[in-house]
Design a protein around this motif. Sequence first.
Motif, mmCIF file in Angstrom:
data_model
loop_
_atom_site.group_PDB
_atom_site.id
_atom_site.type_symbol
_atom_site.label_atom_id
_atom_site.label_comp_id
_atom_site.label_asym_id
_atom_site.label_seq_id
_atom_site.Cartn_x
_atom_site.Cartn_y
_atom_site.Cartn_z
ATOM 1 N N LEU A 357 -40.977 23.225 -6.868
ATOM 2 C CA LEU A 357 -40.928 24.096 -8.047
ATOM 3 C C LEU A 357 -42.141 23.895 -8.937
ATOM 4 C CD1 LEU A 357 -37.156 23.672 -8.974
ATOM 5 C CD2 LEU A 357 -38.206 25.538 -7.672
ATOM 6 N N GLY A 358 -42.694 22.696 -8.906
ATOM 7 C CA GLY A 358 -43.828 22.388 -9.762
ATOM 8 C C GLY A 358 -43.724 20.968 -10.280
ATOM 9 N N ARG A 359 -44.567 20.644 -11.231
ATOM 10 C CA ARG A 359 -44.585 19.301 -11.810
ATOM 11 C C ARG A 359 -44.447 19.381 -13.314
ATOM 12 N NH1 ARG A 359 -47.451 18.740 -7.112
ATOM 13 N NH2 ARG A 359 -47.137 16.755 -6.016
ATOM 14 N N VAL A 360 -43.712 18.461 -13.855
ATOM 15 C CA VAL A 360 -43.606 18.295 -15.301
ATOM 16 C C VAL A 360 -44.216 16.934 -15.604
ATOM 17 C CG1 VAL A 360 -42.093 18.172 -17.302
ATOM 18 C CG2 VAL A 360 -41.513 19.694 -15.388
ATOM 19 N N GLY A 361 -45.378 16.963 -16.250
ATOM 20 C CA GLY A 361 -46.135 15.726 -16.360
ATOM 21 C C GLY A 361 -46.580 15.310 -14.967
ATOM 22 N N GLU A 362 -46.246 14.104 -14.595
ATOM 23 C CA GLU A 362 -46.611 13.602 -13.263
ATOM 24 C C GLU A 362 -45.407 13.477 -12.350
ATOM 25 O OE1 GLU A 362 -49.364 10.247 -13.278
ATOM 26 O OE2 GLU A 362 -49.640 10.571 -15.426
ATOM 27 N N VAL A 363 -44.359 14.216 -12.664
ATOM 28 C CA VAL A 363 -43.132 14.185 -11.853
ATOM 29 C C VAL A 363 -42.978 15.525 -11.145
ATOM 30 C CG1 VAL A 363 -40.615 13.976 -11.886
ATOM 31 C CG2 VAL A 363 -42.016 12.529 -13.387
ATOM 32 N N ALA A 364 -42.794 15.486 -9.819
ATOM 33 C CA ALA A 364 -42.590 16.704 -9.028
ATOM 34 C C ALA A 364 -41.101 17.027 -8.960
ATOM 35 C CB ALA A 364 -43.147 16.521 -7.623
ATOM 36 N N TYR A 365 -40.779 18.316 -8.956
ATOM 37 C CA TYR A 365 -39.389 18.780 -8.867
ATOM 38 C C TYR A 365 -39.248 19.646 -7.623
ATOM 39 C CZ TYR A 365 -38.481 16.905 -13.465
ATOM 40 O OH TYR A 365 -38.304 16.038 -14.514
ATOM 41 N N VAL A 366 -38.320 19.245 -6.743
ATOM 42 C CA VAL A 366 -38.143 19.907 -5.449
ATOM 43 C C VAL A 366 -36.702 20.393 -5.315
ATOM 44 C CG1 VAL A 366 -38.187 19.597 -2.934
ATOM 45 C CG2 VAL A 366 -39.948 18.529 -4.368
ATOM 46 N N ASP A 367 -36.569 21.668 -4.960
ATOM 47 C CA ASP A 367 -35.264 22.302 -4.750
ATOM 48 C C ASP A 367 -34.972 22.376 -3.254
ATOM 49 O OD1 ASP A 367 -33.063 23.943 -4.489
ATOM 50 O OD2 ASP A 367 -34.062 25.750 -5.230
ATOM 51 N N ASP A 368 -34.061 21.537 -2.795
ATOM 52 C CA ASP A 368 -33.588 21.609 -1.404
ATOM 53 C C ASP A 368 -32.070 21.765 -1.418
ATOM 54 O OD1 ASP A 368 -33.832 21.765 1.311
ATOM 55 O OD2 ASP A 368 -34.047 19.625 1.647
ATOM 56 N N THR A 369 -31.607 22.726 -2.217
ATOM 57 C CA THR A 369 -30.171 22.952 -2.327
ATOM 58 C C THR A 369 -29.553 23.349 -0.990
ATOM 59 O OG1 THR A 369 -28.464 24.213 -3.532
ATOM 60 C CG2 THR A 369 -30.477 25.371 -3.001
ATOM 61 N N LYS A 370 -30.383 23.835 -0.040
ATOM 62 C CA LYS A 370 -29.855 24.185 1.280
ATOM 63 C C LYS A 370 -29.512 22.950 2.111
ATOM 64 C CE LYS A 370 -31.054 27.742 3.690
ATOM 65 N NZ LYS A 370 -31.824 28.743 4.495
ATOM 66 N N ALA A 371 -29.841 21.767 1.626
ATOM 67 C CA ALA A 371 -29.453 20.537 2.319
ATOM 68 C C ALA A 371 -27.977 20.278 2.031
ATOM 69 C CB ALA A 371 -30.315 19.367 1.858
ATOM 70 N N THR A 372 -27.115 20.984 2.747
ATOM 71 C CA THR A 372 -25.677 20.949 2.470
ATOM 72 C C THR A 372 -24.926 19.952 3.342
ATOM 73 O OG1 THR A 372 -25.307 22.795 3.980
ATOM 74 C CG2 THR A 372 -25.642 23.330 1.649
ATOM 75 N N ASN A 373 -25.653 19.150 4.114
ATOM 76 C CA ASN A 373 -25.003 18.105 4.912
ATOM 77 C C ASN A 373 -25.921 16.887 4.941
ATOM 78 O OD1 ASN A 373 -26.862 18.297 7.290
ATOM 79 N ND2 ASN A 373 -25.982 20.348 7.441
ATOM 80 N N PRO A 374 -25.399 15.724 5.311
ATOM 81 C CA PRO A 374 -26.219 14.505 5.264
ATOM 82 C C PRO A 374 -27.475 14.559 6.118
ATOM 83 C CG PRO A 374 -23.899 13.925 5.350
ATOM 84 C CD PRO A 374 -23.972 15.413 5.558
ATOM 85 N N ALA A 375 -27.426 15.193 7.285
ATOM 86 C CA ALA A 375 -28.613 15.236 8.144
ATOM 87 C C ALA A 375 -29.749 15.990 7.478
ATOM 88 C CB ALA A 375 -28.271 15.874 9.486
ATOM 89 N N ALA A 376 -29.440 17.110 6.835
ATOM 90 C CA ALA A 376 -30.471 17.880 6.143
ATOM 91 C C ALA A 376 -31.031 17.095 4.966
ATOM 92 C CB ALA A 376 -29.900 19.213 5.673
ATOM 93 N N ALA A 377 -30.153 16.428 4.229
ATOM 94 C CA ALA A 377 -30.616 15.655 3.079
ATOM 95 C C ALA A 377 -31.470 14.470 3.516
ATOM 96 C CB ALA A 377 -29.422 15.173 2.261
ATOM 97 N N ARG A 378 -31.145 13.863 4.653
ATOM 98 C CA ARG A 378 -31.926 12.717 5.136
ATOM 99 C C ARG A 378 -33.384 13.108 5.347
ATOM 100 N NH1 ARG A 378 -28.839 11.196 8.743
ATOM 101 N NH2 ARG A 378 -28.119 9.206 7.892
ATOM 102 N N ALA A 379 -33.597 14.268 5.942
ATOM 103 C CA ALA A 379 -34.967 14.718 6.181
ATOM 104 C C ALA A 379 -35.707 14.915 4.874
ATOM 105 C CB ALA A 379 -34.953 16.014 6.989
ATOM 106 N N SER A 380 -35.032 15.474 3.893
ATOM 107 C CA SER A 380 -35.673 15.724 2.608
ATOM 108 C C SER A 380 -35.962 14.421 1.866
ATOM 109 C CB SER A 380 -34.769 16.636 1.771
ATOM 110 O OG SER A 380 -35.499 17.312 0.789
ATOM 111 N N LEU A 381 -35.036 13.481 1.929
ATOM 112 C CA LEU A 381 -35.218 12.199 1.258
ATOM 113 C C LEU A 381 -36.341 11.375 1.884
ATOM 114 C CD1 LEU A 381 -31.457 11.353 0.736
ATOM 115 C CD2 LEU A 381 -33.149 11.411 -1.102
#
Length: 506
Positions: A357-381
């Motif tokens: 989504l962008g950065r606020v200061g030096e912090v990045a914000y990422v939207d991976d709301t489609k990670a609806t199960n642990p396997a998808a979230a693992r890849a994002s993490l």
Amino acid sequence: MTAPQHGSDPTTPVQDRPWPGLDVAGVRILVAGFGVSGYAVADQTMQRGARVLVVDAGQGEELRERARILEVLGVEVRLGAEHTAALPADREIDLVVTSPGWRPEQPLLAAAAAAGIPVWSEIELARRMQAPDGPAWLGITGTNGKTTTVTMLESILQAAGLRAVACGNVGLPVIEAALDPEGFEALAIELSSFQLHWTEHLDCESAVVLNVSDDHLDWHGGAEAYAAAKGRIYEGVSRACVYTAGDPVTMSLVEVADVVEGARAIGIGLGAPGLSELGVVDGLLVDRAFLAERRTQAAELASLEDLAHLGPEGAPPHVVLDALAAAALARAHGVEPAAVREGLRGYRMGRHRAELLGRVGEVAYVDDTKATNPAAARASLAAAERIVWIAGGDTKGADVEPLVADAAARLAGVVLLGVDASPFEEALRRHAPDVPVARIDPGDTGEVAGRERLMEEAVARAHALAAPGDVVLLAPAAASIDQFRNYAERGELFAAAVSRLPGASR
């Protein structure tokens, strides 16, 4: 596959009529489910002389509006649960075309099967109706990464100058793309396990199963049946079955597939590729499968730098693997390496899938709301070094403990959503006891104001936990239905809350 014959005998059962180029004139079709694909089936078959009845348990205004449009064109639509409990008593049915989410034991579908009435997916019907000289099918399935891969493939095919489109679970319904009057040259088709369950004839030119991890097991009846449904995408492949090298599940699905003589097994992986594989060498995506000198040479397709825009710290490994899968399908179709590079360079992530989504200061914000199960979230993490993780929701019984254990060393903080956050809380106590955790009061989320309040508070708490260089990641590892309308609303509210943070660009 039977050679096409037009002007079929109207008394011939639809399942016995010749195809491709299936003639549906006069066929009495029941469309079960009035979603996007159901509407497309009704529209496309009605135009070709079928007698169509649509049924759906819902009665909302959106469905009623769709019904009014089709009824003007001569399609009968019956809304309400009473119409989905059994086959209609007042008319004969030759074919049921089902919504992919309907289970086999659903009463209407079970009655059709008992009566010997064929039950097809929209995909099966599209394959049979498509003309013999219609577009090539390039199929993509997997528990995670389907949408990224299919849209990457679309970008590559279009960069090669082909008239191509992403369809299926993303973009156009397959039946619309397959029967498009202008004619596509290739279809990049995203297919779910539900769609594959109801499909007998895919006959893709090439196909890939990206991965298989536990998901939808209640629907399929277990992990083995779920994997088998995914593996159906390889049936009838004529050029390339693409699989993840070193993954025994996807490899085994290729090994048992009934393919056309001469079809090849093509591996993809993040290391140096072996013969008939695509992989990565010294920061380059390379091909040792689709070139004449593959025993001694490799073709350069792209660099990791070409994909750097696809993550806050460059393209994460799972995105690189998706790119290799898309490249393999494109190369099997005859696309040159330069078009692969151009397509990947120009590709941008779809909404809500690891979207920076962008950065606020030096912090990045990422939207991976489609990670609806642990396997998808693992890849994002795995895509960042230090993360403030916004997680939680309806886990659908999935075990989140291995995910938390794997991610613990990268967590700078956790913000928990969900009516029941206990699975995450318990796993965090065991595996990340020193990581600060903020639990957001579920409150009342029946109205949009309550859902906005929930996400506003979650983003504020995450922002407070984040330090320069961190990534605030919405990757819930759970479904959204306990607190939000759907995963997309969850992502939209997250993006809106991020945009209101102090220092955010507006």
